[in-house]
Design a protein around this motif. Sequence first.
Motif, PDB file in Angstrom:
ATOM      1  N   LEU A 124       0.636  -1.018   0.423  1.00 39.73           N
ATOM      2  CA  LEU A 124       0.055   0.023   0.006  1.00 39.73           C
ATOM      3  C   LEU A 124       1.349   1.115   0.041  1.00 39.73           C
ATOM      4  CD1 LEU A 124      -2.493   1.357   0.688  1.00 39.73           C
ATOM      5  CD2 LEU A 124      -2.474   0.774   2.343  1.00 39.73           C
ATOM      6  N   ALA A 125       1.822   1.310   0.700  1.00 41.21           N
ATOM      7  CA  ALA A 125       2.820   2.485   0.787  1.00 41.21           C
ATOM      8  C   ALA A 125       3.557   2.438  -0.531  1.00 41.21           C
ATOM      9  CB  ALA A 125       4.451   2.348   1.582  1.00 41.21           C
ATOM     10  N   ALA A 173       4.100   5.669  -5.863  1.00 39.56           N
ATOM     11  CA  ALA A 173       4.056   5.496  -7.420  1.00 39.56           C
ATOM     12  C   ALA A 173       3.159   6.730  -7.402  1.00 39.56           C
ATOM     13  CB  ALA A 173       3.304   4.280  -7.548  1.00 39.56           C
ATOM     14  N   ALA A 174       1.605   6.490  -6.890  1.00 46.78           N
ATOM     15  CA  ALA A 174       0.991   8.168  -7.121  1.00 46.78           C
ATOM     16  C   ALA A 174       1.078   8.968  -6.893  1.00 46.78           C
ATOM     17  CB  ALA A 174      -0.820   7.672  -6.520  1.00 46.78           C
ATOM     18  N   ASP A 175       1.773   8.929  -5.430  1.00 50.34           N
ATOM     19  CA  ASP A 175       2.250  10.821  -5.437  1.00 50.34           C
ATOM     20  C   ASP A 175       3.348  11.275  -6.444  1.00 50.34           C
ATOM     21  OD1 ASP A 175       0.646  10.954  -3.073  1.00 50.34           O
ATOM     22  OD2 ASP A 175       2.260  10.232  -1.856  1.00 50.34           O
ATOM     23  N   ALA A 176       4.298   9.874  -7.432  1.00 50.01           N
ATOM     24  CA  ALA A 176       5.340  10.082  -8.115  1.00 50.01           C
ATOM     25  C   ALA A 176       4.620  10.630  -9.648  1.00 50.01           C
ATOM     26  CB  ALA A 176       6.238   8.798  -8.033  1.00 50.01           C
ATOM     27  N   VAL A 194      -0.914   9.687 -14.259  1.00 49.75           N
ATOM     28  CA  VAL A 194      -2.079   9.898 -12.940  1.00 49.75           C
ATOM     29  C   VAL A 194      -2.359   8.005 -13.424  1.00 49.75           C
ATOM     30  CG1 VAL A 194      -3.509  11.120 -11.487  1.00 49.75           C
ATOM     31  CG2 VAL A 194      -2.141  12.469 -12.761  1.00 49.75           C
ATOM     32  N   GLN A 195      -2.958   8.479 -14.436  1.00 46.71           N
ATOM     33  CA  GLN A 195      -3.702   6.878 -14.359  1.00 46.71           C
ATOM     34  C   GLN A 195      -2.991   5.425 -14.490  1.00 46.71           C
ATOM     35  OE1 GLN A 195      -6.500   7.158 -17.234  1.00 46.71           O
ATOM     36  NE2 GLN A 195      -7.383   4.911 -17.644  1.00 46.71           N
ATOM     37  N   ALA A 196      -1.770   5.668 -15.230  1.00 50.16           N
ATOM     38  CA  ALA A 196      -0.872   4.665 -14.877  1.00 50.16           C
ATOM     39  C   ALA A 196      -0.336   4.914 -13.396  1.00 50.16           C
ATOM     40  CB  ALA A 196      -0.451   5.217 -16.476  1.00 50.16           C
ATOM     41  N   SER A 197       0.037   5.385 -13.522  1.00 50.67           N
ATOM     42  CA  SER A 197       1.116   5.575 -11.646  1.00 50.67           C
ATOM     43  C   SER A 197      -0.243   5.243 -11.074  1.00 50.67           C
ATOM     44  CB  SER A 197       2.067   6.658 -11.769  1.00 50.67           C
ATOM     45  OG  SER A 197       0.629   7.867 -11.729  1.00 50.67           O
ATOM     46  N   SER A 198      -0.580   5.087 -11.388  1.00 50.66           N
ATOM     47  CA  SER A 198      -2.209   4.679  -9.600  1.00 50.66           C
ATOM     48  C   SER A 198      -3.175   4.023 -10.476  1.00 50.66           C
ATOM     49  CB  SER A 198      -3.336   6.674  -9.570  1.00 50.66           C
ATOM     50  OG  SER A 198      -3.272   7.135 -10.603  1.00 50.66           O
ATOM     51  N   LEU A 216       7.753  -0.645  -7.221  1.00 49.18           N
ATOM     52  CA  LEU A 216       6.895   0.067  -7.547  1.00 49.18           C
ATOM     53  C   LEU A 216       8.465   1.686  -6.394  1.00 49.18           C
ATOM     54  CD1 LEU A 216       3.295   0.003  -6.815  1.00 49.18           C
ATOM     55  CD2 LEU A 216       4.175   0.064  -9.417  1.00 49.18           C
ATOM     56  N   GLU A 217       8.666   0.680  -5.983  1.00 48.83           N
ATOM     57  CA  GLU A 217       9.787   1.982  -5.079  1.00 48.83           C
ATOM     58  C   GLU A 217      10.731   2.210  -5.831  1.00 48.83           C
ATOM     59  OE1 GLU A 217       9.542   3.154  -2.451  1.00 48.83           O
ATOM     60  OE2 GLU A 217       7.913   2.055  -1.492  1.00 48.83           O
ATOM     61  N   VAL A 218      10.990   1.154  -6.886  1.00 48.74           N
ATOM     62  CA  VAL A 218      12.073   1.829  -7.796  1.00 48.74           C
ATOM     63  C   VAL A 218      11.628   1.910  -8.619  1.00 48.74           C
ATOM     64  CG1 VAL A 218      13.575   0.764  -9.520  1.00 48.74           C
ATOM     65  CG2 VAL A 218      13.770  -0.536  -6.646  1.00 48.74           C
ATOM     66  N   LEU A 219      11.018   2.074  -9.059  1.00 49.25           N
ATOM     67  CA  LEU A 219       9.820   3.597 -10.465  1.00 49.25           C
ATOM     68  C   LEU A 219       9.403   4.490 -10.090  1.00 49.25           C
ATOM     69  CD1 LEU A 219       8.234   0.295 -12.720  1.00 49.25           C
ATOM     70  CD2 LEU A 219      10.096   1.566 -13.198  1.00 49.25           C
ATOM     71  N   ALA A 220       9.310   4.102  -8.670  1.00 51.54           N
ATOM     72  CA  ALA A 220       8.570   6.130  -8.538  1.00 51.54           C
ATOM     73  C   ALA A 220      10.100   6.559  -7.889  1.00 51.54           C
ATOM     74  CB  ALA A 220       8.084   5.819  -6.641  1.00 51.54           C
ATOM     75  N   ALA A 221      11.447   6.371  -7.208  1.00 55.07           N
ATOM     76  CA  ALA A 221      12.330   6.871  -7.331  1.00 55.07           C
ATOM     77  C   ALA A 221      12.799   8.077  -8.826  1.00 55.07           C
ATOM     78  CB  ALA A 221      13.332   6.355  -6.511  1.00 55.07           C
ATOM     79  N   GLU A 222      12.419   6.408 -10.022  1.00 53.46           N
ATOM     80  CA  GLU A 222      13.115   7.084 -11.130  1.00 53.46           C
ATOM     81  C   GLU A 222      12.374   7.964 -11.603  1.00 53.46           C
ATOM     82  OE1 GLU A 222      16.088   7.036 -12.625  1.00 53.46           O
ATOM     83  OE2 GLU A 222      16.527   5.087 -10.094  1.00 53.46           O
ATOM     84  N   LEU A 223      10.949   7.803 -11.250  1.00 55.40           N
ATOM     85  CA  LEU A 223       9.726   9.253 -11.914  1.00 55.40           C
ATOM     86  C   LEU A 223      10.445  10.459 -11.736  1.00 55.40           C
ATOM     87  CD1 LEU A 223       7.650   9.885 -13.955  1.00 55.40           C
ATOM     88  CD2 LEU A 223       5.895   9.007 -12.017  1.00 55.40           C
ATOM     89  N   GLU A 224       9.986  10.482  -9.845  1.00 54.27           N
ATOM     90  CA  GLU A 224      10.744  11.320  -9.461  1.00 54.27           C
ATOM     91  C   GLU A 224      11.702  11.961  -9.594  1.00 54.27           C
ATOM     92  OE1 GLU A 224      10.882   9.831  -5.183  1.00 54.27           O
ATOM     93  OE2 GLU A 224       8.653   9.538  -4.759  1.00 54.27           O
TER      94      GLU A 224
END
Length: 169
Positions: free
Chosen positions: A34-35, A40-43, A75-79, A146-154
């Motif tokens: 969930l985190a 991912a959604a926030d990124a 937004v849609q793809a990341s959530s 998701l953690e890795v991709l969220a960091a890369e998106l950021e």
Amino acid sequence: MTTSPLPALPLHSDTHETEAPDGGEDQAQRAAELAALHRAADAGEAAATWVRELASRQGEEDHGQLLERVAEAIVQASSREIIPGSFGLLTEELRYTLAADVVLGASHTTGTLPELHPGERMPLIAVCAIAATFPSCVLGDLTRELEVLAAELEAATDAGRAAAEPATG
């Protein structure tokens, strides 16, 4: 259209009498998942905000509208498109919207390229490519991926924002 798994996932899990003794481990895994979904959604929201800023700078309305569609697709793809238990595929429309040719904008109708500062094109491509990969994480280690991709998106979003700083600052 698919629905987001975020509202369906509990913020905390209740212990049930029928739960296995290792239920604490399952709860911890669900909480980590969930985190990661929220990160991912926030990124994705942050990346979409940057893309909307790009859209607002466009002199050609067609370029601005296309970038607005890209922002919504991010937004849609990341959530909403990250659906545990699914096949991890994007709809054809989202794949098309997030394609790397976004940097060409609506050049087929305007005859011009979108107004981007030097150094913004590559982060824009990266943001779209990364966002497009989020749904496929359900096929592997969802939390870690998701953690890795969220960091890369950021990082891609930060690079895009930094590219505009010399031009605006």
